[in-house]
Design an enzyme around this catalytic site. Structure first.
Site, PDB file in Angstrom:
ATOM      1  N   LYS A  81       1.087  -1.234   0.008  1.00 32.35           N
ATOM      2  CA  LYS A  81      -0.079  -0.048  -0.111  1.00 32.35           C
ATOM      3  C   LYS A  81       0.924   1.353   0.066  1.00 32.35           C
ATOM      4  O   LYS A  81       2.059   1.121   0.475  1.00 32.35           O
ATOM      5  CB  LYS A  81      -0.936  -0.067   1.049  1.00 32.35           C
ATOM      6  CG  LYS A  81      -0.151   0.182   2.378  1.00 32.35           C
ATOM      7  CD  LYS A  81      -1.118  -0.456   3.809  1.00 32.35           C
ATOM      8  CE  LYS A  81      -0.416  -0.350   4.937  1.00 32.35           C
ATOM      9  NZ  LYS A  81      -1.285  -0.899   6.307  1.00 32.35           N
ATOM     10  N   TYR A 119      15.978  30.659   5.527  1.00 29.30           N
ATOM     11  CA  TYR A 119      14.797  31.609   5.919  1.00 29.30           C
ATOM     12  C   TYR A 119      14.745  31.753   7.692  1.00 29.30           C
ATOM     13  O   TYR A 119      15.148  30.707   8.357  1.00 29.30           O
ATOM     14  CB  TYR A 119      13.629  30.766   5.789  1.00 29.30           C
ATOM     15  CG  TYR A 119      12.839  30.800   4.312  1.00 29.30           C
ATOM     16  CD1 TYR A 119      12.868  31.983   3.686  1.00 29.30           C
ATOM     17  CD2 TYR A 119      12.957  29.648   3.433  1.00 29.30           C
ATOM     18  CE1 TYR A 119      12.314  32.138   2.496  1.00 29.30           C
ATOM     19  CE2 TYR A 119      12.543  29.965   2.228  1.00 29.30           C
ATOM     20  CZ  TYR A 119      12.418  31.175   1.597  1.00 29.30           C
ATOM     21  OH  TYR A 119      12.054  31.097   0.129  1.00 29.30           O
TER      22      TYR A 119
HETATM   23  C1  LIG Z   1      -0.645  -2.089   6.869  1.00 26.99           C
HETATM   24  C2  LIG Z   1      -1.137  -3.181   7.280  1.00 26.99           C
HETATM   25  C3  LIG Z   1      -0.427  -4.332   7.495  1.00 26.99           C
HETATM   26  C4  LIG Z   1       1.107  -4.159   7.332  1.00 26.99           C
HETATM   27  O1  LIG Z   1       1.516  -3.781   8.857  1.00 26.99           O
HETATM   28  P1  LIG Z   1       3.178  -3.585   8.916  1.00 26.99           P
HETATM   29  O2  LIG Z   1       3.304  -3.320  10.537  1.00 26.99           O
HETATM   30  O3  LIG Z   1       3.886  -2.733   8.072  1.00 26.99           O
HETATM   31  O4  LIG Z   1       3.719  -5.093   8.719  1.00 26.99           O
HETATM   32  C5  LIG Z   1      -1.024  -5.423   7.913  1.00 26.99           C
HETATM   33  N1  LIG Z   1      -2.236  -5.629   7.837  1.00 26.99           N
HETATM   34  C6  LIG Z   1      -3.273  -4.585   7.919  1.00 26.99           C
HETATM   35  C7  LIG Z   1      -4.628  -4.846   8.019  1.00 26.99           C
HETATM   36  C8  LIG Z   1      -2.422  -3.487   7.259  1.00 26.99           C
HETATM   37  O5  LIG Z   1      -3.345  -2.179   7.107  1.00 26.99           O
END
Ligand SMILES: *Cc1c(COP(=O)(O)O)cnc(C)c1O
Length: 390
Positions: free
Chosen positions: A42, A271
């Protein structure tokens, strides 16, 4: 440094695809043979570039992909990925038709979304039933069905021949904390909920619970699927949960010196003049700023690495540039690469160092890196692809 095709912007992120593949393989070896890895890609593969990461993870032994939005799933399908792709969170009811069209697996936490999907599958003319995973809320209180609703949801799915119950899962709230007892409580609730399903005679689909922290601490790894996110990228979920031996960060963020200039005693830099030199020194200009995701909160606090030395950021980080101090004894010239993040060996801060300085977690640092930073993909020491931004 590996160099890059000519014409590339001075600020670029190198992504070592062998590291991604190897990280997946190390997790693969830890798990029972029958269990599957869902590589979580993601947010553009945690800022690394989702299609490249997905491909490397599948090579390393992952067999499924996880995303957060229907659009992210669609991007992977358009790249030709045939592996199951799960959307982990809720989707808008209006996205149901698109989820069907791209054969995405959807997380169901309530009856309303289920009904929206049932309407969509009636008109979608699917070649196979739409795969759904029932999400059980065991304590996160974010998305998921309460344990009293899951039998009803599962039955509605199994009694509809255009739907398939493809999974039942939950998500940990605090598995990245030391000596966490809440995860065990969540696991107990999850097992009880699953027992409700078997008690009414439902055949169990694949079960899943573990995120990276769960995988690394061996909690929830005895189900059918694990969801591997941050650790796939070689970054630990927190300071309390280390990676497995051999896992390494995939990304190095680099910039190049654009200009070297002297700073006199009494001069201020940047800045609002927050840095004032007390003695003569040298500054080096780097073309990276907060519009790249190198946040302004790092002003005057962070550093970059050059040949093992730490060069402090002087004054404010601007939108597109910043200045670091070049100590008098260091030989450096225009175009020399400096490590901005990722490789402690060259003096750079790690992702964890930057997260600490920004008072956030490693995840937010990675996903904050903007598209305009080119991603340079490396396999076996050679550049195998470049993705440029505007
Ligand atoms: C993002 C997510 C993961 C992965 O989590 P990590 O801590 O990056 O391994 C697993 N399950 C769900 C439902 C998520 O949203």
């Amino acid at each position: 440094m590996i160099g890059a095709p000519p014409g590339l912007r001075a600020t670029r992120a190198y992504v070592d695809l062998d590291a991604i593949e190897e990280n997946a393989r190390i997790v693969r070896r830890r798990l029972p043979d029958a269990s599957q890895i869902m590589a979580i890609v993601k947010a553009d593969g945690y800022g690394h570039g989702a299609p490249w990461i997905a491909e490397a993870a599948l090579r390393g032994g992952a067999s499924r992909l996880g995303v957060a939005t229907v659009g992210e799933g669609e991007e992977l399908r358009r790249c030709g990925f045939a592996a199951p792709i799960m959307v982990l969170g809720s989707i808008d009811h209006g996205e149901a038709e698109r989820a069907c069209r791209f054969e995405l697996e959807i997380a169901i936490g309530d009856a309303q979304l289920l009904e929206a999907l049932q309407r969509a599958v009636r008109v979608a003319e699917l070649s196979a039933p739409l795969a759904l995973h029932v999400k059980i809320d065991t304590g996160m209180r974010r998305y998921g069905a309460s344990t009293s609703d899951i039998v009803d949801l599962a039955r509605r799915i199994t009694s509809d021949n255009q739907l398939r119950l493809a999974g039942v899962f939950t998500h940990f709230a605090s598995a990245d904390e030391p000596e966490d007892v809440f995860t065990q409580q969540q696991l107990r609730l999850f097992r009880e909920a699953v027992t409700q399903l078997t008690d009414v005679g439902l055949a169990l689909p694949p079960l899943h619970a573990a995120n990276s922290a769960g995988i690394l601490t061996d909690q929830g790894t005895d189900f059918d699927i694990v969801r591997l996110g941050i650790a796939l990228y070689g970054v630990p979920p927190s300071a309390d949960v280390p990676l497995l031996p051999g896992m390494r960060p995939a990304m190095k963020l680099e910039s190049r010196i654009a200009r070297i200039f002297s700073i006199d005693a009494g001069d201020t830099v940047g800045y609002n003049r927050t840095f004032r030199a007390t003695s003569p020194t040298r500054g080096a200009l780097l073309p990276i700023g907060y519009a790249d995701g190198y946040r302004r909160s790092l002003s005057g606090r962070s550093w970059v690495g050059l040949n093992g030395y730490r060069l402090p950021v002087l004054g404010r980080v601007s939108m597109d540039q910043m200045v670091v101090e070049l100590p008098g004894h260091l030989l450096a010239g225009i175009g020399d690469p400096v490590g901005v993040m990722g490789d402690a060996a060259d003096g750079s801060p790690t992702v964890d160092d930057i997260a600490h300085l920004m008072s956030t977690n490693t995840y937010e640092v990675l996903v904050g890196l903007r598209r305009r930073i080119p991603r340079v993909y490396i396999r076996q020491g050679s550049i195998v692809g470049v993705r440029t931004g505007p």
